[in-house]
Design an enzyme around this catalytic site. Sequence first.
Site, PDB file in Angstrom:
ATOM      1  N   LYS A  11      -1.408  -8.795   3.484  1.00 51.23           N
ATOM      2  CA  LYS A  11      -1.625  -8.755   2.034  1.00 51.23           C
ATOM      3  C   LYS A  11      -1.846 -10.155   1.451  1.00 51.23           C
ATOM      4  O   LYS A  11      -1.574 -11.173   2.102  1.00 51.23           O
ATOM      5  CB  LYS A  11      -0.433  -8.056   1.370  1.00 51.23           C
ATOM      6  N   TYR A  51      -4.997   3.169  -2.535  1.00 51.16           N
ATOM      7  CA  TYR A  51      -3.650   3.520  -2.983  1.00 51.16           C
ATOM      8  C   TYR A  51      -3.643   4.744  -3.912  1.00 51.16           C
ATOM      9  O   TYR A  51      -2.682   4.935  -4.661  1.00 51.16           O
ATOM     10  CB  TYR A  51      -3.004   2.318  -3.681  1.00 51.16           C
ATOM     11  N   PHE A  59       4.173   1.413 -10.806  1.00 47.55           N
ATOM     12  CA  PHE A  59       3.731   0.114 -10.283  1.00 47.55           C
ATOM     13  C   PHE A  59       2.265   0.095  -9.858  1.00 47.55           C
ATOM     14  O   PHE A  59       1.786  -0.917  -9.359  1.00 47.55           O
ATOM     15  CB  PHE A  59       4.633  -0.314  -9.113  1.00 47.55           C
ATOM     16  N   ARG A  87       5.680   0.155  11.722  1.00 51.13           N
ATOM     17  CA  ARG A  87       6.622   0.264  10.603  1.00 51.13           C
ATOM     18  C   ARG A  87       7.953  -0.420  10.935  1.00 51.13           C
ATOM     19  O   ARG A  87       8.576  -1.025  10.065  1.00 51.13           O
ATOM     20  CB  ARG A  87       6.861   1.744  10.245  1.00 51.13           C
ATOM     21  N   THR A  93      10.208  -1.422   2.763  1.00 50.64           N
ATOM     22  CA  THR A  93       9.295  -1.808   1.672  1.00 50.64           C
ATOM     23  C   THR A  93       9.850  -2.973   0.861  1.00 50.64           C
ATOM     24  O   THR A  93       9.129  -3.935   0.562  1.00 50.64           O
ATOM     25  CB  THR A  93       9.063  -0.594   0.743  1.00 50.64           C
ATOM     26  N   ARG A 104       8.810  -8.277   6.881  1.00 54.55           N
ATOM     27  CA  ARG A 104       9.134  -8.325   5.451  1.00 54.55           C
ATOM     28  C   ARG A 104      10.418  -9.108   5.190  1.00 54.55           C
ATOM     29  O   ARG A 104      10.515  -9.830   4.204  1.00 54.55           O
ATOM     30  CB  ARG A 104       9.184  -6.910   4.887  1.00 54.55           C
ATOM     31  N   ASN A 114       4.824  -7.810  -0.466  1.00 54.13           N
ATOM     32  CA  ASN A 114       5.642  -7.656   0.737  1.00 54.13           C
ATOM     33  C   ASN A 114       4.850  -7.857   2.038  1.00 54.13           C
ATOM     34  O   ASN A 114       5.203  -7.325   3.085  1.00 54.13           O
ATOM     35  CB  ASN A 114       6.391  -6.325   0.708  1.00 54.13           C
ATOM     36  N   HIS A 117       0.859  -4.110   4.957  1.00 48.92           N
ATOM     37  CA  HIS A 117       0.770  -2.652   4.839  1.00 48.92           C
ATOM     38  C   HIS A 117       0.748  -2.061   6.235  1.00 48.92           C
ATOM     39  O   HIS A 117       0.168  -2.664   7.152  1.00 48.92           O
ATOM     40  CB  HIS A 117      -0.523  -2.241   4.117  1.00 48.92           C
ATOM     41  N   GLU A 128      -7.102   5.919   6.878  1.00 46.22           N
ATOM     42  CA  GLU A 128      -7.157   4.520   6.427  1.00 46.22           C
ATOM     43  C   GLU A 128      -8.082   3.682   7.315  1.00 46.22           C
ATOM     44  O   GLU A 128      -8.811   2.814   6.811  1.00 46.22           O
ATOM     45  CB  GLU A 128      -5.742   3.940   6.396  1.00 46.22           C
TER      46      GLU A 128
HETATM   47  P1  ADP Z   1       5.157   0.960   2.160  1.00 48.33           P
HETATM   48  O1  ADP Z   1       4.123  -0.142   2.004  1.00 48.33           O
HETATM   49  O2  ADP Z   1       6.432   0.446   2.763  1.00 48.33           O
HETATM   50  O3  ADP Z   1       4.618   2.186   2.858  1.00 48.33           O
HETATM   51  P2  ADP Z   1       4.930   2.492  -0.332  1.00 48.33           P
HETATM   52  O4  ADP Z   1       3.845   3.272   0.350  1.00 48.33           O
HETATM   53  O5  ADP Z   1       6.053   3.253  -0.959  1.00 48.33           O
HETATM   54  O6  ADP Z   1       5.581   1.412   0.669  1.00 48.33           O
HETATM   55  O7  ADP Z   1       4.301   1.587  -1.470  1.00 48.33           O
HETATM   56  C1  ADP Z   1       3.057   0.951  -1.281  1.00 48.33           C
HETATM   57  C2  ADP Z   1       3.151  -0.463  -1.788  1.00 48.33           C
HETATM   58  O8  ADP Z   1       3.383  -0.440  -3.197  1.00 48.33           O
HETATM   59  C3  ADP Z   1       4.323  -1.284  -1.240  1.00 48.33           C
HETATM   60  O9  ADP Z   1       4.069  -1.837   0.038  1.00 48.33           O
HETATM   61  C4  ADP Z   1       4.473  -2.346  -2.297  1.00 48.33           C
HETATM   62  O10 ADP Z   1       3.459  -3.363  -2.175  1.00 48.33           O
HETATM   63  C5  ADP Z   1       4.213  -1.542  -3.565  1.00 48.33           C
HETATM   64  N1  ADP Z   1       5.445  -1.002  -4.140  1.00 48.33           N
HETATM   65  C6  ADP Z   1       6.195   0.029  -3.651  1.00 48.33           C
HETATM   66  N2  ADP Z   1       7.265   0.276  -4.425  1.00 48.33           N
HETATM   67  C7  ADP Z   1       7.190  -0.628  -5.457  1.00 48.33           C
HETATM   68  C8  ADP Z   1       8.014  -0.907  -6.606  1.00 48.33           C
HETATM   69  N3  ADP Z   1       9.105  -0.197  -6.861  1.00 48.33           N
HETATM   70  N4  ADP Z   1       7.629  -1.921  -7.418  1.00 48.33           N
HETATM   71  C9  ADP Z   1       6.504  -2.637  -7.179  1.00 48.33           C
HETATM   72  N5  ADP Z   1       5.684  -2.420  -6.115  1.00 48.33           N
HETATM   73  C10 ADP Z   1       6.024  -1.447  -5.255  1.00 48.33           C
HETATM   74 MG    MG Z   2       3.114   3.481   2.254  1.00 50.20          MG
END
Ligand code: ADP
Ligand code: MG
Length: 140
Positions: A11, A51, A59, A87, A93, A104, A114, A117, A128
């Site tokens: 990212k 997304y 968010f 993962r 996350t 992370r 973070n 992805h 994807e």
């Molecule tokens: P992951 O990337 O661990 O699969 P998610 O799919 O839930 O997590 O979320 C996608 C992305 O959205 C996260 O990697 C992060 O960049 C962002 N994100 C997730 N939850 C939040 C939050 N509560 N506040 C801000 N950004 C968030």
């Molecule tokens: Mg995700």
Amino acid sequence: MALERTFSIIKPDATRRNLTGKVLTMLEEGGLRVVAQKRVELDQEKAEGFYAVHKERPFFNDLVAFMTSGPVVVQVLEGEDAVARNREIMGATDPADADEGTIRKALAESIEANSVHGSDSLENAAIEIAYFFNENEIVG
Ligand code: ADP
Ligand code: MG
């Protein structure tokens, strides 16, 4: 155990801090192999499409702004149980919840910025991968 492919993004917070190599080392040392890779800038439409599953989340707009704020590295990773393995290597996350030794925990700036992805299922991995790569760009 099965040989799988998963989709990964380094990212903008990581590319900005010149951490591309560090992320790749952690993925490779974790047993994953890069079989496709390119450095790109996402435009708003591409990021929103990627997304789309999160579009009702509070968010979402910030996330799209973040993901379009600088270059990303999109890549396909191959390995035994690659979806779950990636993962594990990434960590939770929210970096505050991530285990020691994960990307992370070591590198992420915040729950949003973070650093990486990773696909959350084999089915989403295929979707994807196809969103960014043609089959002839993936060289195992
Ligand atoms: P992951 O990337 O661990 O699969 P998610 O799919 O839930 O997590 O979320 C996608 C992305 O959205 C996260 O990697 C992060 O960049 C962002 N994100 C997730 N939850 C939040 C939050 N509560 N506040 C801000 N950004 C968030
Ligand atoms: Mg995700």
